[in-house]
Design a protein around this motif. Structure first.
Motif, PDB file in Angstrom:
ATOM      1  N   LEU A 131     -45.375  22.691  -5.641  1.00  0.00           N
ATOM      2  CA  LEU A 131     -46.207  21.511  -5.373  1.00  0.00           C
ATOM      3  C   LEU A 131     -45.852  20.815  -4.063  1.00  0.00           C
ATOM      4  CD1 LEU A 131     -46.468  19.842  -8.907  1.00  0.00           C
ATOM      5  CD2 LEU A 131     -48.243  21.074  -7.651  1.00  0.00           C
ATOM      6  N   ARG A 132     -45.041  21.419  -3.237  1.00  0.00           N
ATOM      7  CA  ARG A 132     -44.648  20.771  -1.984  1.00  0.00           C
ATOM      8  C   ARG A 132     -45.839  20.655  -1.047  1.00  0.00           C
ATOM      9  NH1 ARG A 132     -39.003  23.422  -1.632  1.00  0.00           N
ATOM     10  NH2 ARG A 132     -37.925  21.994  -3.018  1.00  0.00           N
ATOM     11  N   ASN A 133     -45.996  19.473  -0.507  1.00  0.00           N
ATOM     12  CA  ASN A 133     -47.035  19.188   0.488  1.00  0.00           C
ATOM     13  C   ASN A 133     -46.346  18.891   1.810  1.00  0.00           C
ATOM     14  OD1 ASN A 133     -49.339  17.245  -1.614  1.00  0.00           O
ATOM     15  ND2 ASN A 133     -48.781  19.351  -1.710  1.00  0.00           N
ATOM     16  N   GLY A 134     -45.634  19.865   2.333  1.00  0.00           N
ATOM     17  CA  GLY A 134     -44.882  19.619   3.555  1.00  0.00           C
ATOM     18  C   GLY A 134     -43.867  18.516   3.301  1.00  0.00           C
ATOM     19  N   THR A 153     -47.336  11.632  -9.981  1.00  0.00           N
ATOM     20  CA  THR A 153     -47.559  12.038  -8.588  1.00  0.00           C
ATOM     21  C   THR A 153     -47.754  13.543  -8.446  1.00  0.00           C
ATOM     22  OG1 THR A 153     -45.170  12.017  -8.189  1.00  0.00           O
ATOM     23  CG2 THR A 153     -46.400  10.053  -7.536  1.00  0.00           C
ATOM     24  N   ALA A 154     -47.423  14.318  -9.477  1.00  0.00           N
ATOM     25  CA  ALA A 154     -47.705  15.754  -9.434  1.00  0.00           C
ATOM     26  C   ALA A 154     -49.213  15.976  -9.339  1.00  0.00           C
ATOM     27  CB  ALA A 154     -47.134  16.443 -10.668  1.00  0.00           C
ATOM     28  N   THR A 155     -49.996  15.066  -9.901  1.00  0.00           N
ATOM     29  CA  THR A 155     -51.458  15.159  -9.799  1.00  0.00           C
ATOM     30  C   THR A 155     -51.883  14.984  -8.347  1.00  0.00           C
ATOM     31  OG1 THR A 155     -51.654  14.263 -12.024  1.00  0.00           O
ATOM     32  CG2 THR A 155     -53.624  14.197 -10.660  1.00  0.00           C
ATOM     33  N   CYS A 156     -51.279  14.019  -7.646  1.00  0.00           N
ATOM     34  CA  CYS A 156     -51.565  13.815  -6.215  1.00  0.00           C
ATOM     35  C   CYS A 156     -51.223  15.091  -5.444  1.00  0.00           C
ATOM     36  CB  CYS A 156     -50.745  12.662  -5.647  1.00  0.00           C
ATOM     37  SG  CYS A 156     -51.007  11.060  -6.436  1.00  0.00           S
ATOM     38  N   ARG A 157     -50.045  15.614  -5.703  1.00  0.00           N
ATOM     39  CA  ARG A 157     -49.583  16.801  -4.990  1.00  0.00           C
ATOM     40  C   ARG A 157     -50.512  17.992  -5.225  1.00  0.00           C
ATOM     41  NH1 ARG A 157     -45.362  17.004  -2.500  1.00  0.00           N
ATOM     42  NH2 ARG A 157     -43.955  15.255  -2.379  1.00  0.00           N
ATOM     43  N   ALA A 158     -50.878  18.217  -6.486  1.00  0.00           N
ATOM     44  CA  ALA A 158     -51.747  19.357  -6.814  1.00  0.00           C
ATOM     45  C   ALA A 158     -53.102  19.229  -6.135  1.00  0.00           C
ATOM     46  CB  ALA A 158     -51.911  19.468  -8.328  1.00  0.00           C
ATOM     47  N   CYS A 159     -53.611  18.000  -6.049  1.00  0.00           N
ATOM     48  CA  CYS A 159     -54.917  17.761  -5.437  1.00  0.00           C
ATOM     49  C   CYS A 159     -54.861  18.002  -3.913  1.00  0.00           C
ATOM     50  CB  CYS A 159     -55.353  16.342  -5.753  1.00  0.00           C
ATOM     51  SG  CYS A 159     -57.108  16.090  -5.618  1.00  0.00           S
ATOM     52  N   HIS A 160     -53.781  17.586  -3.283  1.00  0.00           N
ATOM     53  CA  HIS A 160     -53.632  17.722  -1.822  1.00  0.00           C
ATOM     54  C   HIS A 160     -53.169  19.123  -1.395  1.00  0.00           C
ATOM     55  CE1 HIS A 160     -54.066  13.478  -0.290  1.00  0.00           C
ATOM     56  NE2 HIS A 160     -53.984  13.262  -1.595  1.00  0.00           N
ATOM     57  N   ASP A 165     -53.889  23.352   5.813  1.00  0.00           N
ATOM     58  CA  ASP A 165     -54.396  23.480   7.184  1.00  0.00           C
ATOM     59  C   ASP A 165     -54.811  22.145   7.799  1.00  0.00           C
ATOM     60  OD1 ASP A 165     -53.969  26.183   6.964  1.00  0.00           O
ATOM     61  OD2 ASP A 165     -56.077  26.695   6.666  1.00  0.00           O
ATOM     62  N   LYS A 166     -54.933  21.120   6.976  1.00  0.00           N
ATOM     63  CA  LYS A 166     -55.305  19.777   7.448  1.00  0.00           C
ATOM     64  C   LYS A 166     -54.141  18.808   7.227  1.00  0.00           C
ATOM     65  CE  LYS A 166     -59.516  21.154   8.303  1.00  0.00           C
ATOM     66  NZ  LYS A 166     -59.973  21.345   9.653  1.00  0.00           N
ATOM     67  N   ASP A 167     -52.919  19.337   7.229  1.00  0.00           N
ATOM     68  CA  ASP A 167     -51.699  18.554   6.998  1.00  0.00           C
ATOM     69  C   ASP A 167     -51.779  17.793   5.668  1.00  0.00           C
ATOM     70  OD1 ASP A 167     -49.107  17.731   7.534  1.00  0.00           O
ATOM     71  OD2 ASP A 167     -49.709  16.071   8.814  1.00  0.00           O
ATOM     72  N   TYR A 168     -52.418  18.398   4.689  1.00  0.00           N
ATOM     73  CA  TYR A 168     -52.520  17.861   3.324  1.00  0.00           C
ATOM     74  C   TYR A 168     -53.312  16.569   3.241  1.00  0.00           C
ATOM     75  CZ  TYR A 168     -48.921  21.360   2.730  1.00  0.00           C
ATOM     76  OH  TYR A 168     -48.231  22.547   2.740  1.00  0.00           O
ATOM     77  N   ILE A 169     -54.165  16.317   4.216  1.00  0.00           N
ATOM     78  CA  ILE A 169     -54.931  15.071   4.290  1.00  0.00           C
ATOM     79  C   ILE A 169     -56.402  15.332   3.975  1.00  0.00           C
ATOM     80  CG2 ILE A 169     -55.700  13.211   5.831  1.00  0.00           C
ATOM     81  CD1 ILE A 169     -52.755  13.004   5.195  1.00  0.00           C
TER      82      ILE A 169
END
Length: 182
Positions: A131-134, A153-160, A165-169
């Motif tokens: 689940l790492r987002n950089g 916050t795992a939900t946030c991570r999974a969604c992002h 390729d868009k720096d998770y944004i």
């Protein structure tokens, strides 16, 4: 005169050697849930506003700190970037359908939550590898900006996660296209 120059040079060298032995201050590393809501975020540039979420009957406004606002299209956001997302419930008619304004957009109701997303060197290390987002971390608060929301916050991570390729944004392209139109 030569003696004065020699003394100044010797003192400068001593000061420089002394400076190299000064320990560098440790930079704080954050994990999910540890970033607080910055008190001044409303003075930051808007990342995007009035984001319509029909799936959740919400309206969202996102602010980005000045560090993040320096980013150029195609670049990753620099360490020190913080974004704050206000999540509003859409106002509803008596039958529960969202009210829309003259522009066809949902009308903002009460503020439900405030999300904080921040980036720093090594900040995402404590997240599970899958689940790492950089180097991004996430926090979620209730409307008072002090009480932590029960959101995982795992939900946030999974969604992002798919947005590598868009720096998770989310809405990366939309943000830069909007900025280019100014």
């Amino acid at each position: 005169m030569k003696r004065i120059i020699w003394v100044i040079t010797a003192l400068s060298a001593t000061v420089l050697v002394g400076c190299t032995n000064v320990p560098k201050p440790e930079v704080q590393k954050y994990s999910d849930g540890e970033l607080s809501v910055p008190s001044n975020y409303k003075s930051w540039p808007k990342f995007l506003s009035d984001i319509q979420r029909a799936d959740t009957k919400q309206v969202r406004d996102i602010y980005i700190n000045p560090i993040g606002n320096t980013t150029k299209m195609g670049d990753a956001f620099p360490n020190g970037t913080i974004s704050v997302m206000e999540i509003y419930k859409a106002r509803e008619a008596a039958d529960g359908t969202p009210l829309k304004g003259p522009d066809g957009k949902f009308v903002k109701g009460e503020l439900l939550k405030i999300g904080v997303m921040g980036k720093g060197a090594g900040w995402g290390e404590s997240a599970p590898p899958e689940l790492r987002n950089g180097d991004w971390v996430y926090s979620m608060y209730l409307a008072d900006a002090k009480t932590k929301a029960p959101d995982d916050t795992a939900t946030c991570r999974a969604c992002h996660l798919p947005l590598k390729d868009k720096d998770y944004i989310f809405r990366y392209d939309e943000y830069f296209q909007k900025r280019a139109s100014y």
